[in-house]
Each structure stands twice: as structure tokens, then as C-alpha cells.
Design an enzyme around this catalytic site. Structure first.
Site, PDB file in Angstrom:
ATOM      1  N   ASN A  34       0.868  -1.184   0.000  1.00 35.35           N
ATOM      2  CA  ASN A  34       0.000   0.000   0.000  1.00 35.35           C
ATOM      3  C   ASN A  34       0.900   1.228   0.000  1.00 35.35           C
ATOM      4  O   ASN A  34       1.540   1.526   1.007  1.00 35.35           O
ATOM      5  CB  ASN A  34      -0.897  -0.020   1.247  1.00 35.35           C
ATOM      6  CG  ASN A  34      -1.678   1.264   1.421  1.00 35.35           C
ATOM      7  OD1 ASN A  34      -1.797   2.071   0.487  1.00 35.35           O
ATOM      8  ND2 ASN A  34      -2.233   1.466   2.610  1.00 35.35           N
ATOM      9  N   HIS A  67      -9.442   1.158   5.327  1.00 36.92           N
ATOM     10  CA  HIS A  67      -8.130   1.382   5.956  1.00 36.92           C
ATOM     11  C   HIS A  67      -8.312   2.355   7.127  1.00 36.92           C
ATOM     12  O   HIS A  67      -9.079   3.314   7.038  1.00 36.92           O
ATOM     13  CB  HIS A  67      -7.146   1.942   4.927  1.00 36.92           C
ATOM     14  CG  HIS A  67      -5.731   1.914   5.420  1.00 36.92           C
ATOM     15  ND1 HIS A  67      -5.254   2.822   6.333  1.00 36.92           N
ATOM     16  CD2 HIS A  67      -4.703   1.066   5.157  1.00 36.92           C
ATOM     17  CE1 HIS A  67      -3.989   2.539   6.601  1.00 36.92           C
ATOM     18  NE2 HIS A  67      -3.632   1.474   5.903  1.00 36.92           N
ATOM     19  N   LYS A 104       0.024   4.290  -0.275  1.00 39.30           N
ATOM     20  CA  LYS A 104      -0.618   5.481   0.304  1.00 39.30           C
ATOM     21  C   LYS A 104      -0.424   6.692  -0.630  1.00 39.30           C
ATOM     22  O   LYS A 104      -0.455   6.519  -1.836  1.00 39.30           O
ATOM     23  CB  LYS A 104      -0.085   5.736   1.717  1.00 39.30           C
ATOM     24  CG  LYS A 104      -0.111   4.475   2.587  1.00 39.30           C
ATOM     25  CD  LYS A 104       0.199   4.735   4.020  1.00 39.30           C
ATOM     26  CE  LYS A 104       0.280   3.407   4.754  1.00 39.30           C
ATOM     27  NZ  LYS A 104       0.286   3.553   6.200  1.00 39.30           N
ATOM     28  N   SER A 160       3.561  -2.416  10.289  1.00 36.57           N
ATOM     29  CA  SER A 160       5.022  -2.457  10.496  1.00 36.57           C
ATOM     30  C   SER A 160       5.658  -3.784  10.099  1.00 36.57           C
ATOM     31  O   SER A 160       6.647  -4.212  10.705  1.00 36.57           O
ATOM     32  CB  SER A 160       5.378  -2.102  11.945  1.00 36.57           C
ATOM     33  OG  SER A 160       5.015  -0.760  12.213  1.00 36.57           O
ATOM     34  N   GLY A 168       2.888   1.988  10.745  1.00 31.38           N
ATOM     35  CA  GLY A 168       3.903   3.025  10.588  1.00 31.38           C
ATOM     36  C   GLY A 168       4.673   3.352  11.849  1.00 31.38           C
ATOM     37  O   GLY A 168       5.404   4.341  11.905  1.00 31.38           O
ATOM     38  N   GLU A 210      -5.244  -4.956  10.836  1.00 30.85           N
ATOM     39  CA  GLU A 210      -4.196  -3.947  10.995  1.00 30.85           C
ATOM     40  C   GLU A 210      -4.426  -3.164  12.289  1.00 30.85           C
ATOM     41  O   GLU A 210      -5.239  -2.226  12.304  1.00 30.85           O
ATOM     42  CB  GLU A 210      -4.214  -2.972   9.822  1.00 30.85           C
ATOM     43  CG  GLU A 210      -3.966  -3.607   8.470  1.00 30.85           C
ATOM     44  CD  GLU A 210      -3.394  -2.605   7.496  1.00 30.85           C
ATOM     45  OE1 GLU A 210      -2.302  -2.857   6.997  1.00 30.85           O
ATOM     46  OE2 GLU A 210      -4.026  -1.555   7.272  1.00 30.85           O
ATOM     47  N   GLU A 214      -6.597   4.713   8.153  1.00 28.41           N
ATOM     48  CA  GLU A 214      -6.312   6.121   7.863  1.00 28.41           C
ATOM     49  C   GLU A 214      -7.521   6.792   7.224  1.00 28.41           C
ATOM     50  O   GLU A 214      -7.699   8.007   7.339  1.00 28.41           O
ATOM     51  CB  GLU A 214      -5.060   6.225   6.973  1.00 28.41           C
ATOM     52  CG  GLU A 214      -3.803   5.898   7.771  1.00 28.41           C
ATOM     53  CD  GLU A 214      -2.616   5.473   6.958  1.00 28.41           C
ATOM     54  OE1 GLU A 214      -2.640   5.600   5.724  1.00 28.41           O
ATOM     55  OE2 GLU A 214      -1.638   4.980   7.569  1.00 28.41           O
TER      56      GLU A 214
HETATM   57  C1  PEP Z   1      -0.686   0.135   6.175  1.00 29.15           C
HETATM   58  O1  PEP Z   1      -0.810   1.338   6.151  1.00 29.15           O
HETATM   59  O2  PEP Z   1      -1.566  -0.600   5.681  1.00 29.15           O
HETATM   60  C2  PEP Z   1       0.506  -0.426   6.792  1.00 29.15           C
HETATM   61  C3  PEP Z   1       0.492  -1.681   7.155  1.00 29.15           C
HETATM   62  O3  PEP Z   1       1.569   0.423   6.963  1.00 29.15           O
HETATM   63  P1  PEP Z   1       3.026   0.063   7.568  1.00 29.15           P
HETATM   64  O4  PEP Z   1       3.440  -1.250   6.967  1.00 29.15           O
HETATM   65  O5  PEP Z   1       3.883   1.192   7.138  1.00 29.15           O
HETATM   66  O6  PEP Z   1       2.848  -0.061   9.040  1.00 29.15           O
END
Ligand code: PEP
Length: 248
Positions: free
Chosen positions: A11, A94, A13, A209, A170, A164, A96
Site C-alpha cells: 500500500n 483502511h 498510500k 510495520s 507506521g 491492521e 487512515e
Molecule cells: C498500512 O498502512 O496498511 C501499513 C500496514 O503500513 P506500515 O506497513 O507502514 O505499518
């Protein structure tokens, strides 16, 4: 879609430009030797058409879609539009977008249903905040979030779920292996309750992460069908080792 194959999805973003087609090329070259793993990338919508034209083995997806097929929704993109651009699926729900755009479980279910109606796949994201985890409510919260976000047509051939934890995205923080496994087992129960036996073969990805150092340990956990990867998907050097860890 099958549980026999792992699924690694990047992803990007709000990152990436046309020049990053070179990253796509490098990832494609790198996955040619891997077996038993499906690989996909979700670039920003501006890159979907260009990437879909270039991609051979990598599925290109979108990061969101509107629930309506068309209409007066300035700035939004519908599932049929994304399909025409070359997307094969989209991420919905998601964290976000749930936090930043105020998307509810009902909104997410409608978006997922719109993808199904357009003939696209969906990756439906769920996850708890740190406050919910610290309060001991993570499993109850996330399973309810999933139940309320599932569209009527949920089925294994087009739907993927991604767990998630919001606090792991992040941040470099990852739940304990046992906590990931417990959450995925609980989500499996919810899927079977809602979809019937077909829920056994809906892939449940872990996201938050994931990086080259921790991928192998996470990807072998029971009911972890792959990973949704943010930051580490932006470069072939960090994404390819994750794909390699998922290869079967
Ligand atoms: C995400 O935003 O779906 C995600 C898993 O980000 P990160 O791997 O950077 O934690």
C-alpha cells in the site's frame, strides 16, 4: 484466491510518481523466482492506469473507492472507474480513511459491495486502537467491526480481510505473535458465522510495520494468509524479502 497461496500487498498510500514504475519493474523481476505467493501493489490512483499497463505478475489495486457507481461526488472515484483504469481490487476501510475521512463500518460495507458489483476484489481492513487494546477489548471490538463492515455478498473468491492494529501502522511496533494469532482465529470465527463454510477460505492478512526482519515470523502464524505492507513496500529492496518470506 486460495489459502494455499500467500498474498503480499503493498500500500503506497499518498506516495509515488510515474518514475516509480522502475520500482514496479524491480519488484516484478524479483518475484519471478518466487512460487506460492500472490503479489499486489496499490499505488495512488494517479498511477493505476500506467502501472496496470506495465504489470504482468503483480495485481494492481486501488486504495479506496466510492460506494456509488457514478454521480455528484467531487474528487471521488467509483469502482467501475477504477476497473476501467486497470485495478483488479481496492482496499476499503483502511484505518487512515476511517479516522481521517470518518468512514463508518456501514460506509465500508457499501464500498466493498460496490467493488463486488463492479467485478473487483476487496481487501477489507479492520483493527483496534491502542486504547481498545489496553482496555482488553481488542478482539470484541475488531470482530464487531468486521461483522458490521462485511458486505452482503462476502465470499472467498473476491474478498480478503486485513487485520491492521492502528497502533502498529507506521510505528515499528508489532503485536505479540500470540495476539496476532488470537485475533486471526477470532476473525475466522466471525467470517464463518457470516459467510458459512466459505469463510474458512477467505484470506486474512496481517498489516502493521511488517518488514524484512519480522515477516517470516508473522507469516507462519496460523490463519495469517499474507501481509498488507505500507512503508516497506515503497522500495524493492524492502518489499522483495517480505515476498520471499511468504513464498511456499
Ligand atoms: C498500512 O498502512 O496498511 C501499513 C500496514 O503500513 P506500515 O506497513 O507502514 O505499518
Amino acid at each position: 484466491m486460495t489459502l494455499n497461496r500467500s498474498y503480499i500487498v503493498g500500500n503506497w498510500k499518498m506516495n509515488g510518481a510515474l518514475a516509480d514504475g522502475a520500482v514496479l519493474d524491480a519488484i516484478e523481476a524479483g518475484i519471478a523466482e518466487q512460487s506460492g505467493v500472490d503479489v499486489a501493489l496499490c499505488p495512488p490512483a494517479t498511477l493505476i492506469a500506467a502501472f496496470a499497463q506495465k504489470a504482468k505478475a503483480i495485481g494492481i489495486g486501488a486504495q479506496d473507492c466510492h460506494a456509488a457507481p457514478s454521480g455528484a461526488h467531487t474528487g471521488c472515484l467509483s469502482a467501475p472507474m477504477l476497473k476501467e483504469a486497470g485495478a483488479r481490487f481496492a482496499i476499503v476501510g483502511h484505518s487512515e480513511r476511517r479516522a481521517g475521512q470518518g468512514e463508518s463500518n456501514t460506509d465500508v460495507a457499501a464500498k466493498a459491495q460496490a467493488l463486488f458489483n463492479a467485478g473487483l476484489g476487496a481487501i477489507l481492513c479492520v483493527g483496534e486502537t491502542l486504547a481498545e487494546r489496553d482496555a482488553g477489548n481488542a478482539i470484541a471490538f475488531v470482530t464487531q467491526q468486521l461483522a458490521e463492515s462485511l458486505p452482503i455478498s462476502a465470499a472467498p473468491d473476491w474478498l480478503t480481510v486485513a487485520y491492521e492494529p492502528v497502533w502498529a501502522i507506521g510505528t515499528g511496533r508489532v503485536p505479540q505473535d500470540a495476539d496476532i494469532a488470537a485475533m486471526h482465529a477470532a476473525l475466522r470465527v466471525t467470517l464463518v458465522e457470516r459467510v458459512g463454510e466459505g469463510g474458512q477460505s477467505i484470506r486474512i492478512l496481517y498489516g502493521g510495520s511488517v518488514n524484512p526482519a519480522n515477516a517470516a515470523q508473522i507469516l507462519v502464524l496460523t490463519d495469517v494468509g499474507g501481509a498488507l505492507v505500507g512503508g516497506a513496500s515503497l522500495k524493492a529492496e524492502t518489499f522483495l524479502p517480505i515476498v520471499a518470506a511468504a513464498a511456499r
